[in-house]
Design an enzyme around this catalytic site. Structure first.
Site, mmCIF file in Angstrom:
data_model
loop_
_atom_site.group_PDB
_atom_site.id
_atom_site.type_symbol
_atom_site.label_atom_id
_atom_site.label_comp_id
_atom_site.label_asym_id
_atom_site.label_seq_id
_atom_site.Cartn_x
_atom_site.Cartn_y
_atom_site.Cartn_z
ATOM 1 N N SER A 79 -3.930 -40.341 33.557
ATOM 2 C CA SER A 79 -2.865 -41.341 33.467
ATOM 3 C C SER A 79 -1.878 -41.222 34.617
ATOM 4 C CB SER A 79 -2.086 -41.164 32.165
ATOM 5 O OG SER A 79 -2.925 -41.356 31.061
HETATM 6 N N1 SAH Z 1 -5.104 -35.936 29.565
HETATM 7 C C1 SAH Z 1 -6.016 -36.165 30.665
HETATM 8 C C2 SAH Z 1 -6.505 -37.581 30.789
HETATM 9 C C3 SAH Z 1 -7.479 -37.862 29.752
HETATM 10 S S1 SAH Z 1 -8.582 -39.210 29.960
HETATM 11 C C4 SAH Z 1 -5.444 -35.709 31.986
HETATM 12 O O1 SAH Z 1 -4.286 -35.309 32.051
HETATM 13 O O2 SAH Z 1 -6.197 -35.738 32.969
HETATM 14 C C5 SAH Z 1 -9.233 -39.130 28.319
HETATM 15 C C6 SAH Z 1 -10.174 -37.982 28.064
HETATM 16 O O3 SAH Z 1 -10.511 -38.016 26.692
HETATM 17 C C7 SAH Z 1 -11.488 -38.096 28.837
HETATM 18 O O4 SAH Z 1 -11.689 -36.944 29.592
HETATM 19 C C8 SAH Z 1 -12.536 -38.227 27.726
HETATM 20 O O5 SAH Z 1 -13.750 -37.608 28.046
HETATM 21 C C9 SAH Z 1 -11.843 -37.562 26.564
HETATM 22 N N2 SAH Z 1 -12.316 -37.926 25.234
HETATM 23 C C10 SAH Z 1 -12.739 -39.129 24.780
HETATM 24 N N3 SAH Z 1 -13.091 -39.031 23.476
HETATM 25 C C11 SAH Z 1 -12.876 -37.747 23.090
HETATM 26 C C12 SAH Z 1 -13.046 -37.029 21.867
HETATM 27 N N4 SAH Z 1 -13.502 -37.604 20.759
HETATM 28 N N5 SAH Z 1 -12.716 -35.721 21.852
HETATM 29 C C13 SAH Z 1 -12.248 -35.091 22.963
HETATM 30 N N6 SAH Z 1 -12.080 -35.724 24.150
HETATM 31 C C14 SAH Z 1 -12.383 -37.034 24.208
#
Ligand code: SAH
Length: 235
Positions: A79
């Site tokens: 983000s």
């Molecule tokens: N917080 C992160 C950005 C996250 S993007 C940062 O600072 O970079 C969202 C993330 O959620 C992705 O990496 C995706 O793979 C993960 N994601 C999606 N569904 C998920 C689930 N059910 N459990 C854990 N992670 C998940």
């Protein structure tokens, strides 16, 4: 030992892009002023964390401190700094983050977990992609946030071993707030923040728990990658 090609002409030690640590610190200060303070964020602890965490160690970009979301591997995104800050501000426990138990769902690059750790929280972060989880561990260690536990698994089920949590931050979008996450939220003023809506568009939603009562408020419209899992969207 510093390799000779990493000594910039000025004599300062430079990073992987030939940028010195002082230049990165200046970029962080500008980010805090232009992107966070200008949009009304005033919490000094939070601003300090954004001035401190080396975002450039978490993303591959020529402009790691820019006012935008960035691509990370496995088709995911990290983000925009303001959105990370707004979520941390919304989920802030009444007594602050220091010593608070926090669950993040969606480790991605590890940047937002590092921000929460810098705020003094005891952080568990979950990632469904094993490769992102492993890279997240490496990045967090390299940046000095060894205390963060990274769990590879379906974060829509939460992580009961670490519950109850004072704050839960979900950085992926779901059709509704997963029931297991509500159950793992502390009954004593636990706060959960998550984008809720369709795959295309969501509202950042804040849930507060007091005992068995949950109140819900929509904060602002956002667009996140999908939460894929048992209580999220289908793959
Ligand atoms: N917080 C992160 C950005 C996250 S993007 C940062 O600072 O970079 C969202 C993330 O959620 C992705 O990496 C995706 O793979 C993960 N994601 C999606 N569904 C998920 C689930 N059910 N459990 C854990 N992670 C998940």
């Amino acid at each position: 030992m510093v390799a000779p090609d990493r000594i910039a002409e000025s004599g300062r030690v430079s990073g992987p892009h030939g940028v010195s640590e002082e230049d990165w610190a200046a970029a962080r200060n500008r980010m805090v002023i232009d992107q966070l303070e200008r949009r009304g964020l005033r919490d000094e602890e939070l601003l300090r964390a954004f001035r401190t965490v080396p975002r450039h160690l978490f993303v591959e970009s020529d402009d790691p401190y820019g006012d935008r979301a960035l691509a990370i591997p496995s088709g995911q995104t990290i983000s925009q700094p303001y959105v990370v800050a707004a979520m941390a501000a919304a989920a802030r426990p009444e007594d602050g983050y220091r010593g608070a138990r926090v669950l993040e769902v969606g480790t991605g690059s590890g940047y937002s977990a590092a921000i929460l750790a810098e705020l003094g929280a005891e952080v568990t972060t979950m990632e469904r992609h094993p490769s992102l989880g492993a890279e997240g561990v490496d990045r967090l260690r390299r940046a000095g946030y060894d205390g963060v536990s990274v769990v590879v698994g379906d974060g829509s089920l939460g992580w009961p071993d670490g519950a109850p949590y004072d704050a839960i931050i979900v950085t992926a979008a779901g059709p509704s707030v997963p029931k297991p996450l509500l159950e793992q939220l502390s009954p004593e003023a636990g706060r959960l923040v998550m984008p809720v809506g369709t795959r295309e568009q969501q509202w950042l939603t804040l849930v507060q728990r007091h005992g068995s009562a949950f109140t819900r408020r929509e904060v602002e419209p956002v667009v996140f990658v999908p939460l894929v899992g048992e209580h999220g969207f289908e793959a």
